[in-house]
Design a protein around this motif. Structure first.
Motif, PDB file in Angstrom:
ATOM      1  N   ASP A  82      11.010   2.906 -42.092  1.00 36.30           N
ATOM      2  CA  ASP A  82       9.698   2.798 -42.735  1.00 36.30           C
ATOM      3  C   ASP A  82       9.515   1.434 -43.364  1.00 36.30           C
ATOM      4  OD1 ASP A  82       7.220   3.795 -43.760  1.00 36.30           O
ATOM      5  OD2 ASP A  82       8.206   3.808 -45.721  1.00 36.30           O
ATOM      6  N   LEU A  83       8.366   0.797 -43.089  1.00 34.15           N
ATOM      7  CA  LEU A  83       8.120  -0.561 -43.581  1.00 34.15           C
ATOM      8  C   LEU A  83       8.065  -0.623 -45.086  1.00 34.15           C
ATOM      9  CD1 LEU A  83       7.606  -1.871 -40.803  1.00 34.15           C
ATOM     10  CD2 LEU A  83       5.605  -2.936 -41.811  1.00 34.15           C
ATOM     11  N   ASP A  84       7.585   0.447 -45.723  1.00 30.64           N
ATOM     12  CA  ASP A  84       7.507   0.442 -47.180  1.00 30.64           C
ATOM     13  C   ASP A  84       8.891   0.435 -47.801  1.00 30.64           C
ATOM     14  OD1 ASP A  84       4.773   0.441 -47.351  1.00 30.64           O
ATOM     15  OD2 ASP A  84       4.639   2.612 -47.087  1.00 30.64           O
ATOM     16  N   ARG A  85       9.863   1.009 -47.059  1.00 27.94           N
ATOM     17  CA  ARG A  85      11.206   1.149 -47.617  1.00 27.94           C
ATOM     18  C   ARG A  85      12.080  -0.064 -47.282  1.00 27.94           C
ATOM     19  NH1 ARG A  85      15.265   3.696 -45.243  1.00 27.94           N
ATOM     20  NH2 ARG A  85      13.871   4.634 -43.731  1.00 27.94           N
ATOM     21  N   VAL A  86      12.006  -0.521 -46.042  1.00 26.18           N
ATOM     22  CA  VAL A  86      12.831  -1.663 -45.631  1.00 26.18           C
ATOM     23  C   VAL A  86      11.955  -2.614 -44.853  1.00 26.18           C
ATOM     24  CG1 VAL A  86      14.870  -2.404 -44.401  1.00 26.18           C
ATOM     25  CG2 VAL A  86      14.823  -0.115 -45.354  1.00 26.18           C
ATOM     26  N   PHE A  87      11.418  -3.621 -45.514  1.00 23.87           N
ATOM     27  CA  PHE A  87      10.609  -4.598 -44.781  1.00 23.87           C
ATOM     28  C   PHE A  87      11.334  -5.926 -44.719  1.00 23.87           C
ATOM     29  CE2 PHE A  87       6.738  -5.001 -42.626  1.00 23.87           C
ATOM     30  CZ  PHE A  87       6.570  -6.356 -42.496  1.00 23.87           C
ATOM     31  N   ALA A 122       8.931  -9.361 -37.135  1.00 17.15           N
ATOM     32  CA  ALA A 122       8.586  -9.932 -35.835  1.00 17.15           C
ATOM     33  C   ALA A 122       7.597  -9.036 -35.109  1.00 17.15           C
ATOM     34  CB  ALA A 122       9.855 -10.111 -34.994  1.00 17.15           C
ATOM     35  N   ILE A 123       7.782  -7.714 -35.213  1.00 20.43           N
ATOM     36  CA  ILE A 123       6.871  -6.761 -34.569  1.00 20.43           C
ATOM     37  C   ILE A 123       5.472  -6.883 -35.157  1.00 20.43           C
ATOM     38  CG2 ILE A 123       6.320  -4.306 -34.346  1.00 20.43           C
ATOM     39  CD1 ILE A 123       9.348  -3.802 -34.119  1.00 20.43           C
ATOM     40  N   VAL A 124       5.394  -6.902 -36.494  1.00 22.37           N
ATOM     41  CA  VAL A 124       4.088  -6.963 -37.161  1.00 22.37           C
ATOM     42  C   VAL A 124       3.358  -8.254 -36.801  1.00 22.37           C
ATOM     43  CG1 VAL A 124       2.928  -7.160 -39.384  1.00 22.37           C
ATOM     44  CG2 VAL A 124       4.749  -5.477 -39.069  1.00 22.37           C
ATOM     45  N   LEU A 125       4.033  -9.390 -36.954  1.00 24.30           N
ATOM     46  CA  LEU A 125       3.384 -10.673 -36.704  1.00 24.30           C
ATOM     47  C   LEU A 125       2.957 -10.801 -35.244  1.00 24.30           C
ATOM     48  CD1 LEU A 125       2.515 -13.393 -37.838  1.00 24.30           C
ATOM     49  CD2 LEU A 125       4.800 -14.272 -37.338  1.00 24.30           C
ATOM     50  N   SER A 126       3.857 -10.433 -34.331  1.00 24.11           N
ATOM     51  CA  SER A 126       3.538 -10.534 -32.908  1.00 24.11           C
ATOM     52  C   SER A 126       2.411  -9.588 -32.535  1.00 24.11           C
ATOM     53  CB  SER A 126       4.795 -10.239 -32.080  1.00 24.11           C
ATOM     54  OG  SER A 126       4.521 -10.368 -30.706  1.00 24.11           O
ATOM     55  N   ASP A 127       2.438  -8.388 -33.113  1.00 24.43           N
ATOM     56  CA  ASP A 127       1.413  -7.389 -32.835  1.00 24.43           C
ATOM     57  C   ASP A 127       0.034  -7.900 -33.240  1.00 24.43           C
ATOM     58  OD1 ASP A 127       0.397  -5.033 -31.996  1.00 24.43           O
ATOM     59  OD2 ASP A 127       1.184  -3.808 -33.624  1.00 24.43           O
ATOM     60  N   VAL A 128      -0.064  -8.405 -34.463  1.00 23.60           N
ATOM     61  CA  VAL A 128      -1.361  -8.876 -34.965  1.00 23.60           C
ATOM     62  C   VAL A 128      -1.819 -10.125 -34.206  1.00 23.60           C
ATOM     63  CG1 VAL A 128      -2.604  -9.726 -36.989  1.00 23.60           C
ATOM     64  CG2 VAL A 128      -0.966  -7.865 -37.237  1.00 23.60           C
ATOM     65  N   GLY A 509      -5.597 -13.060 -43.151  1.00 21.49           N
ATOM     66  CA  GLY A 509      -6.727 -13.752 -42.534  1.00 21.49           C
ATOM     67  C   GLY A 509      -7.341 -12.957 -41.399  1.00 21.49           C
ATOM     68  N   ALA A 510      -6.482 -12.349 -40.580  1.00 22.56           N
ATOM     69  CA  ALA A 510      -6.974 -11.532 -39.461  1.00 22.56           C
ATOM     70  C   ALA A 510      -7.763 -10.332 -39.968  1.00 22.56           C
ATOM     71  CB  ALA A 510      -5.788 -11.068 -38.611  1.00 22.56           C
ATOM     72  N   TYR A 511      -7.270  -9.712 -41.027  1.00 29.43           N
ATOM     73  CA  TYR A 511      -7.954  -8.566 -41.624  1.00 29.43           C
ATOM     74  C   TYR A 511      -9.357  -8.967 -42.111  1.00 29.43           C
ATOM     75  CZ  TYR A 511      -8.627  -4.602 -44.880  1.00 29.43           C
ATOM     76  OH  TYR A 511      -9.108  -3.507 -45.544  1.00 29.43           O
ATOM     77  N   GLY A 512      -9.449 -10.127 -42.748  1.00 29.03           N
ATOM     78  CA  GLY A 512     -10.744 -10.606 -43.230  1.00 29.03           C
ATOM     79  C   GLY A 512     -11.723 -10.868 -42.096  1.00 29.03           C
ATOM     80  N   ILE A 513     -11.250 -11.486 -41.019  1.00 26.54           N
ATOM     81  CA  ILE A 513     -12.117 -11.814 -39.882  1.00 26.54           C
ATOM     82  C   ILE A 513     -12.638 -10.548 -39.210  1.00 26.54           C
ATOM     83  CG2 ILE A 513     -12.120 -12.821 -37.555  1.00 26.54           C
ATOM     84  CD1 ILE A 513     -10.117 -14.930 -38.697  1.00 26.54           C
ATOM     85  N   LEU A 514     -11.750  -9.590 -38.979  1.00 27.89           N
ATOM     86  CA  LEU A 514     -12.170  -8.333 -38.346  1.00 27.89           C
ATOM     87  C   LEU A 514     -13.109  -7.543 -39.257  1.00 27.89           C
ATOM     88  CD1 LEU A 514      -8.777  -7.320 -36.701  1.00 27.89           C
ATOM     89  CD2 LEU A 514     -10.878  -7.949 -35.498  1.00 27.89           C
ATOM     90  N   MET A 788      -5.905  -1.085 -36.939  1.00 23.98           N
ATOM     91  CA  MET A 788      -4.492  -1.427 -36.737  1.00 23.98           C
ATOM     92  C   MET A 788      -4.053  -2.557 -37.665  1.00 23.98           C
ATOM     93  SD  MET A 788      -3.771  -1.105 -32.632  1.00 23.98           S
ATOM     94  CE  MET A 788      -5.235  -1.994 -32.083  1.00 23.98           C
ATOM     95  N   VAL A 789      -4.897  -3.574 -37.795  1.00 20.80           N
ATOM     96  CA  VAL A 789      -4.547  -4.714 -38.650  1.00 20.80           C
ATOM     97  C   VAL A 789      -4.525  -4.291 -40.119  1.00 20.80           C
ATOM     98  CG1 VAL A 789      -5.321  -6.976 -39.462  1.00 20.80           C
ATOM     99  CG2 VAL A 789      -5.353  -6.455 -37.024  1.00 20.80           C
ATOM    100  N   LYS A 790      -5.465  -3.423 -40.513  1.00 17.22           N
ATOM    101  CA  LYS A 790      -5.497  -2.941 -41.897  1.00 17.22           C
ATOM    102  C   LYS A 790      -4.216  -2.176 -42.233  1.00 17.22           C
ATOM    103  CE  LYS A 790      -8.178  -0.261 -45.252  1.00 17.22           C
ATOM    104  NZ  LYS A 790      -6.986   0.388 -45.820  1.00 17.22           N
ATOM    105  N   GLU A 791      -3.736  -1.388 -41.304  1.00 12.22           N
ATOM    106  CA  GLU A 791      -2.502  -0.631 -41.533  1.00 12.22           C
ATOM    107  C   GLU A 791      -1.329  -1.586 -41.782  1.00 12.22           C
ATOM    108  OE1 GLU A 791       0.409   2.564 -39.219  1.00 12.22           O
ATOM    109  OE2 GLU A 791      -1.516   1.983 -38.334  1.00 12.22           O
ATOM    110  N   ASN A 792      -1.244  -2.631 -40.971  1.00  8.68           N
ATOM    111  CA  ASN A 792      -0.179  -3.620 -41.173  1.00  8.68           C
ATOM    112  C   ASN A 792      -0.366  -4.384 -42.474  1.00  8.68           C
ATOM    113  OD1 ASN A 792       1.503  -3.338 -38.840  1.00  8.68           O
ATOM    114  ND2 ASN A 792      -0.122  -4.259 -37.599  1.00  8.68           N
ATOM    115  N   TYR A 793      -1.618  -4.705 -42.796  1.00  4.87           N
ATOM    116  CA  TYR A 793      -1.901  -5.442 -44.022  1.00  4.87           C
ATOM    117  C   TYR A 793      -1.483  -4.642 -45.256  1.00  4.87           C
ATOM    118  CZ  TYR A 793      -4.536  -7.517 -47.860  1.00  4.87           C
ATOM    119  OH  TYR A 793      -4.893  -8.069 -49.062  1.00  4.87           O
ATOM    120  N   ASP A 794      -1.809  -3.361 -45.277  1.00  5.60           N
ATOM    121  CA  ASP A 794      -1.473  -2.520 -46.422  1.00  5.60           C
ATOM    122  C   ASP A 794       0.030  -2.463 -46.644  1.00  5.60           C
ATOM    123  OD1 ASP A 794      -4.114  -1.996 -46.898  1.00  5.60           O
ATOM    124  OD2 ASP A 794      -4.137  -0.084 -45.816  1.00  5.60           O
ATOM    125  N   LYS A 795       0.784  -2.366 -45.575  1.00  7.06           N
ATOM    126  CA  LYS A 795       2.243  -2.298 -45.711  1.00  7.06           C
ATOM    127  C   LYS A 795       2.810  -3.639 -46.179  1.00  7.06           C
ATOM    128  CE  LYS A 795       2.967   1.505 -42.516  1.00  7.06           C
ATOM    129  NZ  LYS A 795       3.594   1.985 -41.269  1.00  7.06           N
TER     130      LYS A 795
END
Length: 803
Positions: A82-87, A122-128, A509-514, A788-795
């Motif tokens: 879980d990203l909240d636990r181990v990021f 790496a997953i989060v950054l590449s995904d976004v 930044g991506a979250y803001g643009i979307l 999808m981006v909001k979910e990553n941003y929140d974490k």
């Protein structure tokens, strides 16, 4: 052609073909669509074409691997921690193990923590990034808002590396220290071969492949020819002078003998430019870089040594070894799969610059950009050995007010060594070492507190002392790993990587643009006009506060500099006379002054302090502003320029959001834009404040240049007195230089202030207008991507390690 394509061609040593890619308008997006036929048209020559195709294939394979990682199945995502636990703190692959080390010699807990956490970021950054590439491709440019959005997506790419400058004399243990910290035992050579301090060595991550690489950049043939000519002139002017160990003769001899053996003696500079001397390095004459690529650190070190080191044991005749370090400007060593270097570059630097102009220019650029400086010296000579302290003092203005250094780490090496240790048991030796190391730390801190020149740029909070042993870190005979303090430095590097907020900034930044795209697709928003008016009113008020704070700083500097001008006019004569009439044995000072005027008033002796007439003349002006300059432009990230007024600049979007939920998405975009422009301005200020600070000394150098040229032209009897009188006469007749230096600095400061205000106003006004005053735009639906981006941003927002 965009920066991505330009950087790839530079990285692959194919700069020659940039114009062709420019003409064909190849961008990052079209770059990945190239096929063999198109590549042959862009690069018609077989050799470079094959080289491009090989690197291009490797790049696409890596991209495919990343996409496979990103496109994990739902089951795999659920199984991931879980990203909240181990990021993760940084992206990248696991660390390469220490060459030939057993398991006990590794820092398992730290290494395991890094390896286990790395893939998630790496997953989060590449995904976004993949999402935003998709969004960018689908947006058209038929209207102003679409073009604006595409530009904002392109601007998301930011990656600033943290530079760590490593200073220290030959034999202080810099190479062993760097090897131990990044856990690459055989990377940088050390031992019987003496280091050449004129060669800058950068150590950074290889993000493009799995090999160890060395990128060797040479000075130009023209620069080497000039160096040969000036050295011959110097030797000719002083052939009858006393040549003691302090003279430049030995430096010239060492440099020329490394490359030419004994052949250089008696030969002209033209003869020494013969191509036969450079057969092994055709890249030097061709103005290209030389790239070495090896599968192991040990192999690269062996191949690289002739470009970075010198050997005092030269052979004769055919057995002479050639050492090419005199021709090298900089060597960049790239290490694969190394977490410590993810966003950090370590730079092994000579103490106070270089006599070669291009190397010295690069030295200054690197030193001014260092966020941290390490001063390395042996523990048993830490106070008595003055060189380390002289290096720190001479570099203080470059790394302090004239740079962006946030911390100085004074590192005492070989901390395991203690005299008469054989007379004690292992436990007693350990206790003696630990006690001695604590005493040394106290002594070093006391010494630092006495250095008033440095304290103008740095407080005690910026200065930390470490006592390290690279040898014991590997062997653990007398000390455990923590007592060697290498793990502390490793954690320090890891913190630098963690502070790097590339992932969060990009996703935010991506979250803001979307959000803006989604908001723009919403019809009939009633409160747009009212919110727009509120935002414009708030912006006007905030800009007024920024202007007031900057004007106050301007008046402070104007007052300080005026006092500095008065002090300079009253006291420059005594300072100048003390230097010009310095008494030194024999003819040594005549030779020293000659080198000073030949080099624009600056001379870097092989040993001892740098001589800089320009800084000497500017000293009263600089003293008058140093303290206020540090307060106005602090290097600390958390402390903003101009008393933090830019950091506090806000359109108050959070408050408006509570009252106007119908424009929530547009306000979200404006908030991210606000953060982005403040980050951009802070970066600009860190760069431009160096130019403002250095402008005083630079102006004085420009005014003094005429006298240096005249003084350098003297020959024969009476040269010393003629040089002295020329410089004195020029300064006396140009006392207005101090006022001109003041005016120059204030003009540059004013220009920076105007840029800040105009950029804030223009950027935020454009964002407000396009967010809230644009109607009837037909944009694609990206609601799924926004989710999808909001979910990553929140974490990410809940993971302070990443931020």
């Amino acid at each position: 052609m965009d920066d991505f394509v330009r950087n790839k061609l530079t990285e692959w040593d194919l700069q020659k073909w940039m114009d062709k890619f420019e003409d064909e308008e190849i961008t990052e997006e079209s770059f990945y669509e190239l096929n063999d036929e198109l590549i042959d048209k862009l690069i018609p020559k077989v050799g470079p074409g094959l080289k491009f195709k090989k690197r291009f294939k490797q790049l696409k394979e890596k991209q495919s691997a990343n996409e496979e990682t990103v496109n994990l199945s739902a089951k795999e995502r659920e199984d991931a921690p879980d990203l909240d636990r181990v990021f993760p703190s940084t992206s990248g692959k696991g660390k390469r193990k220490f060459d030939q080390l057993d398991e006990s010699s590794k820092l398992q807990p730290l290494a395991k923590r890094q390896r286990s956490s790395q893939p998630l970021e790496a997953i989060v950054l590449s995904d976004v990034k993949n999402i935003m590439k998709f969004v960018h491709a689908r947006l058209h440019e038929k209207d102003k808002l679409s073009a604006f959005l595409k530009k904002k997506i392109s601007d998301l790419e930011t990656d600033k590396r943290e530079l760590v400058g490593v200073f220290g004399k030959t034999g202080a243990g810099k190479s062993s220290l760097i090897n131990a910290i990044i856990e690459e035992k055989n990377l940088l050579p050390s031992g019987s071969v003496s280091a050449c301090t004129s060669v800058m060595i950068k150590v950074e991550a290889n993000t493009q492949g799995s090999n160890y690489e060395a990128d060797i950049e040479f000075i130009t043939p023209e620069e080497w020819k000039d160096e040969l000519w000036s050295s011959h002139q110097f030797l000719g002017d002083n052939e009858d002078c006393e040549m003691d160990v302090d003279n430049d003769y030995h430096d010239i001899s060492e440099k020329f003998s490394a490359l030419y053996g004994e052949e250089w003696k008696g030969k002209s500079s033209e003869a020494l430019m013969d191509g036969k001397y450079f057969r092994e390095i055709p890249e030097f004459l061709q103005g290209r870089r030389k790239i070495l690529s090896c599968e192991s650190a040990k192999e690269l070190s062996a191949r690289c040594v002739k470009y970075t080191r010198s050997d005092s044991k030269q052979g004769n005749g055919k057995d002479v070894k050639k050492w090419y370090w005199p021709l090298v400007k900089c060597v960049t060593v790239r290490v694969p799969n190394n977490d410590f270097l993810q966003h950090v570059t370590l730079v092994d630097l000579p103490g106070n610059g270089d006599r070669n102009k291009s190397r010295d220019k690069m030295w200054k650029q690197i030193v001014e950009n260092c966020s941290t400086v390490w001063i390395v010296t042996e523990i048993n000579r830490v106070i008595a050995e003055k060189e380390a302290w002289e290096i720190l003092e001479s570099a203080s203005s470059y790394i302090g007010n004239g740079g962006e250094c946030r911390q100085i780490l004074f590192i005492c090496t070989k901390s395991d060594h203690i005299e008469d240790s054989d007379d004690h048991s292992a436990a007693q030796r350990r206790d003696l070492v630990v006690k001695r190391n604590m005493q040394v730390k106290d002594e070093v801190r006391k010494e630092f507190s006495r250095l008033h020149k440095i304290k103008k740029h740095f407080t005690d909070d910026h200065f930390k002392v470490f006592t390290v042993s690279s040898k014991e870190f590997l062997k653990k005979k007398r000390l455990n790993a923590d007592e060697t303090e290498i793990p502390k430095l490793q954690r320090f590097l890891q913190d630098l990587n963690d502070c790097h907020s590339e992932t969060f900034n990009y996703v935010s930044g991506a979250y803001g643009i979307l959000s803006l795209i989604q908001g723009a697709n919403s019809r009939g928003v009633a409160s747009k006009k009212h919110v727009c008016g509120e935002l414009e009113k708030t912006m006007s008020q905030q800009l007024t506060q920024v202007a007031k704070a900057m004007e106050k700083a301007y008046r402070t500097f104007e007052t300080c500099l005026s006092k500095g001008v008065e002090s300079s006019i009253c006291s420059y004569g005594q300072k100048l006379k003390t230097f010009l009439y310095y008494r030194k044995k024999g003819s040594a000072f005549h030779m020293t002054l000659k080198r000073v005027v030949q080099s624009g008033g600056i001379y870097k002796p092989k040993k001892g302090k740098q001589i800089n007439i320009n800084m000497m003349l500017a000293s009263y002006l600089m003293d008058s502003i140093d303290e206020d300059f540090r307060k106005t432009f602090p290097n600390e990230v958390k402390c903003g320029a101009f008393n933090g007024v830019i950091e506090t600049f806000s359109l108050n979007t959070d408050f408006l959001n509570k009252c106007h939920k119908d424009v929530e998405l547009q306000l979200r975009f404006l908030k991210t834009e606000e953060e982005k422009i403040k980050a951009k301005l802070n970066k600009t200020i860190r760069t431009q404040k160096k130019d403002v600070y250095n402008s005083v000394t630079q102006k004085i150098k420009e005014i003094m240049e005429e006298s240096y040229i005249q003084a350098a032209a003297f020959r024969g009897p009476g040269t010393l007195n003629n040089m002295r009188e020329t410089i004195e006469r020029h300064v006396h007749s140009n006392k207005s230089m101090f006022e001109w230096a003041k005016i120059t600095m204030l003009e540059k400061l004013n220009a920076l202030m105007q840029y800040i205000l105009e950029t804030l106003q223009k950027t935020m006004m454009e964002s407000i207008e396009l967010s809230l005053k644009t109607d009837n735009c037909s944009l694609p639906d990206f609601s799924a991507e926004l989710s999808m981006v909001k979910e990553n941003y929140d974490k990410l927002e809940n993971s302070p390690v990443v931020r």
